[in-house]
Scaffold this motif. Structure first.
Motif, PDB file in Angstrom:
ATOM      1  N   GLN A 171       0.754  -1.162  -0.018  1.00  0.00           N
ATOM      2  CA  GLN A 171      -0.061   0.124  -0.102  1.00  0.00           C
ATOM      3  C   GLN A 171       1.004   1.392  -0.115  1.00  0.00           C
ATOM      4  O   GLN A 171       0.441   2.222  -0.627  1.00  0.00           O
ATOM      5  N   GLN A 172       1.795   1.299   0.678  1.00  0.00           N
ATOM      6  CA  GLN A 172       2.931   2.484   0.773  1.00  0.00           C
ATOM      7  C   GLN A 172       3.455   2.756  -0.532  1.00  0.00           C
ATOM      8  O   GLN A 172       3.638   3.626  -0.903  1.00  0.00           O
ATOM      9  N   VAL A 173       4.091   1.374  -1.135  1.00  0.00           N
ATOM     10  CA  VAL A 173       4.582   1.473  -2.494  1.00  0.00           C
ATOM     11  C   VAL A 173       3.776   2.211  -3.383  1.00  0.00           C
ATOM     12  O   VAL A 173       4.139   3.074  -4.036  1.00  0.00           O
ATOM     13  N   TYR A 174       2.395   1.726  -3.658  1.00  0.00           N
ATOM     14  CA  TYR A 174       1.338   2.212  -4.396  1.00  0.00           C
ATOM     15  C   TYR A 174       1.405   3.864  -4.346  1.00  0.00           C
ATOM     16  O   TYR A 174       0.848   4.504  -5.225  1.00  0.00           O
ATOM     17  N   LEU A 514      -1.245 -10.845  -1.933  1.00  0.00           N
ATOM     18  CA  LEU A 514      -0.860  -9.650  -2.114  1.00  0.00           C
ATOM     19  C   LEU A 514      -2.088  -8.413  -1.441  1.00  0.00           C
ATOM     20  O   LEU A 514      -3.105  -8.838  -1.516  1.00  0.00           O
ATOM     21  N   TRP A 515      -1.614  -7.446  -1.209  1.00  0.00           N
ATOM     22  CA  TRP A 515      -2.581  -6.388  -0.634  1.00  0.00           C
ATOM     23  C   TRP A 515      -3.676  -6.086  -1.482  1.00  0.00           C
ATOM     24  O   TRP A 515      -4.824  -5.991  -1.168  1.00  0.00           O
ATOM     25  N   TRP A 516      -3.590  -5.880  -2.706  1.00  0.00           N
ATOM     26  CA  TRP A 516      -4.675  -5.667  -3.909  1.00  0.00           C
ATOM     27  C   TRP A 516      -5.424  -7.006  -4.114  1.00  0.00           C
ATOM     28  O   TRP A 516      -6.492  -6.927  -4.784  1.00  0.00           O
ATOM     29  N   ASP A 517      -4.804  -8.009  -3.857  1.00  0.00           N
ATOM     30  CA  ASP A 517      -5.372  -9.496  -4.216  1.00  0.00           C
ATOM     31  C   ASP A 517      -6.480  -9.715  -3.361  1.00  0.00           C
ATOM     32  O   ASP A 517      -6.249 -10.823  -2.541  1.00  0.00           O
ATOM     33  N   VAL A 518      -7.518  -9.082  -3.411  1.00  0.00           N
ATOM     34  CA  VAL A 518      -8.570  -9.463  -2.311  1.00  0.00           C
ATOM     35  C   VAL A 518      -9.218 -10.497  -2.613  1.00  0.00           C
ATOM     36  O   VAL A 518     -10.019 -10.782  -3.791  1.00  0.00           O
ATOM     37  N   ASN A 519      -9.699 -11.427  -1.635  1.00  0.00           N
ATOM     38  CA  ASN A 519     -10.428 -12.537  -2.119  1.00  0.00           C
ATOM     39  C   ASN A 519     -11.952 -12.243  -1.885  1.00  0.00           C
ATOM     40  O   ASN A 519     -12.579 -12.262  -0.835  1.00  0.00           O
ATOM     41  N   ALA A 520     -12.478 -11.418  -2.898  1.00  0.00           N
ATOM     42  CA  ALA A 520     -14.026 -10.662  -2.953  1.00  0.00           C
ATOM     43  C   ALA A 520     -14.249 -10.813  -4.339  1.00  0.00           C
ATOM     44  O   ALA A 520     -13.672 -11.050  -5.401  1.00  0.00           O
ATOM     45  N   PRO A 521     -15.606 -10.649  -4.536  1.00  0.00           N
ATOM     46  CA  PRO A 521     -16.221 -10.593  -6.056  1.00  0.00           C
ATOM     47  C   PRO A 521     -15.544  -9.524  -6.533  1.00  0.00           C
ATOM     48  O   PRO A 521     -15.200  -8.369  -6.138  1.00  0.00           O
TER      49      PRO A 521
END
Length: 523
Positions: A171-174, A514-521
């Motif tokens: 998140q900090q990197v992005y 990863l941070w952005w790889d959320v297990n969600a629809p």
């Protein structure tokens, strides 16, 4: 290429310490940093321009053997683009989800020892003095390092140059990357508005842009759009803001084929062709055969050679990833890669990103259908292939079943069953699958980006591996989610690695998201 020939790199204190801590190339104390020296005037900034060369040569390594372990045996095989017919490491390796450390460190080590080192030197020479160069270096830095964080997760970024540096969370990197793009776009736009001639001209800009600041801004905005879409599940409000900022900017994003970023270094030919055709270590995958073959996609001939085995009658035949390879010869001389250019980003991708943005309610200056179809057309034009209109209108053809000519146990029933034609009555999920599938085709052979988008969206749907040697760590259907932190860092910067693991949110293995790889629809 012989993968048992792995070169070792000497490391001073920490691999991530700047080259200043490893060399005697110090600035003279009494130099006024605000003055242009006679040497710089005489050289026409060649002392600065030369620092960009290692960046061009190493975001994608333009030498075959390290490119293979930086790109082919990571993103390319996990994206569904390519597969290896070779029994590497006794048949238990990255393709079967048993990580080989000597392969997986290449992407990390190259990024820091060449790209970040060069970016750091450029910053020292230019920031506050020649910001046109600094701005371009930041765009290149983001292009390089978003790939690295999307492989490993937390990385050294804001603390680069320190001894034994702490890792930043993804998140900090992005967040920092968005800020760096802000500076770069504002700086170059200011110079464009002033009518300033480029200082980063032909001969020093080793791309097809030839120093054109307007094209560099379009690239930066398109890169922002890519990063915005990556975080849509975990930070939807920020994603929308950044995406709309990119598209609404006065110069905007890539729209013409000429905007596509092509590397034009002296050895610019994409190394994947030599690896595939010369060494026979990498081939078309079963996934891309299934999808493009099912569509009878005219771009197949622009990407691959036809198979010369198994009485194929001029067919394109791939290899399934994650199978039990008995003999290297079983899948030899199937379809090989036939790509000549190294490309960082395409205009087609920009259109597909905007099409998805419309599905999400963002202002992308167009309808989802128009942008989707424009993306297909841009890809066809990029490769000099005709028939885009007919292809785009096809609402019948879907992916085809895969048949392994050497071993029927590797056969697979087609899984990515969507047609090409846009369907305004379809659900957003189906529309997204169409968009990502076509973006996946258009981005070939950039497997790193394709693997990232597969992790984010689940598309295109791919065949599961049949041979999983991860010891139960990595799910055969979900696939690899990241690469573990590398041995060079564990040896040189164990405290930094520990900080990275703490910010990872899970075990340091290939199954942790990863941070952005959320297990969600998706919606």
């Amino acid at each position: 290429m012989k993968l048992n020939t792995i070169k070792k790199t000497g490391i001073c204190l920490s691999m991530l310490a700047t080259t200043i801590s490893c060399t005697s190339d110090f600035e003279k104390i009494n130099t006024n940093p605000n003055n242009v020296t006679q040497v710089e005037l005489q050289q026409d900034f060649n002392n600065i321009k030369s620092l960009f060369v290692p960046i061009y040569n190493n975001i994608f390594i333009l030498t075959a053997w390290p490119y293979q372990i930086q790109q082919n045996l990571q993103g390319d095989i996990w994206s569904g683009y390519l597969a290896t017919p070779t029994i590497f490491e006794g048949g238990s390796n990255n393709t079967t989800y048993n990580f080989i450390d000597s392969w997986n460190l290449q992407a990390w080590d190259t990024a820091y020892l060449t790209v970040m080192s060069a970016v750091g030197k450029i910053e020292k020479e230019t920031k506050g003095k020649y910001n046109q160069f600094y701005a371009i270096s930041l765009i290149m830095k983001v292009e390089a390092m978003h790939r690295v964080t999307d492989i490993y997760g937390p990385i050294v970024y804001s603390n680069y140059g320190k001894v034994n540096p702490e890792y930043d969370s993804q998140q900090q990197v992005y967040t920092q990357m968005f800020s760096e793009l802000d500076f770069a776009v504002a700086e170059l736009t200011k110079r464009i508005d002033a009518g300033e001639a480029t200082s980063f001209n032909k001969g020093s800009d080793l791309s097809n842009y030839n120093g054109d600041y307007t094209k560099w801004v379009k690239f930066a905005n398109s890169l922002r759009l890519r990063l915005a879409m990556r975080i849509v599940k975990v930070a939807p409000a920020l994603a929308k803001t950044e995406a709309e900022k990119a598209v609404s900017h006065k110069i905007g994003v890539m729209t013409a084929v000429e905007d596509t970023f092509v590397v034009n270094t002296p050895n610019y030919s994409n190394p994947v062709t030599a690896i595939s055709q010369g060494w026979g270590n990498i081939s078309m995958s079963a996934d891309i055969e299934s999808i493009m073959g099912g569509y009878e996609d005219p771009r197949l001939g622009a990407f691959f050679t036809k198979s010369t085995r198994y009485n194929s009658n001029g067919e394109y035949i791939g290899v399934r990833t994650g199978i039990n390879i008995i003999n290297d010869s079983d899948h030899a001389n199937l379809s090989k890669v036939d790509i000549d250019k190294t490309i960082w980003m395409t205009a087609a991708e920009s259109y597909f990103l905007r099409a998805e943005g419309v599905l999400r309610g963002w202002n992308m200056k167009g309808t989802a259908q128009d942008l989707y179809e424009a993306g297909i057309k841009a890809s066809f034009d990029q490769h000099g292939v005709s028939g885009a209109a007919t292809y785009t209108a096809d609402n019948v053809k879907t992916a085809k079943n895969y048949v392994d000519p050497a071993d029927a146990t590797n056969n697979g029933i087609a899984v990515n069953n969507v047609t090409v034609a846009w369907d305004g009555a379809a659900t957003n999920e189906v529309k997204l699958q169409k968009i990502i599938t076509q973006k996946w085709i258009a981005n070939f052979p950039e497997g790193q980006e394709a693997w990232s988008e597969f992790r984010r969206t689940g598309y295109p749907k791919k065949f599961d591996v049949l041979k999983n040697t991860s010891g139960g760590v990595i799910d055969s259907h979900l696939g690899v989610r990241r690469v573990n932190f590398v041995t060079s860092e564990r040896n040189a910067n164990p405290g930094g690695v520990a900080s990275g693991v703490a910010k990872l949110g899970g075990p340091d293995n290939g199954a942790t998201r990863l941070w952005w790889d959320v297990n969600a629809p998706n919606f």
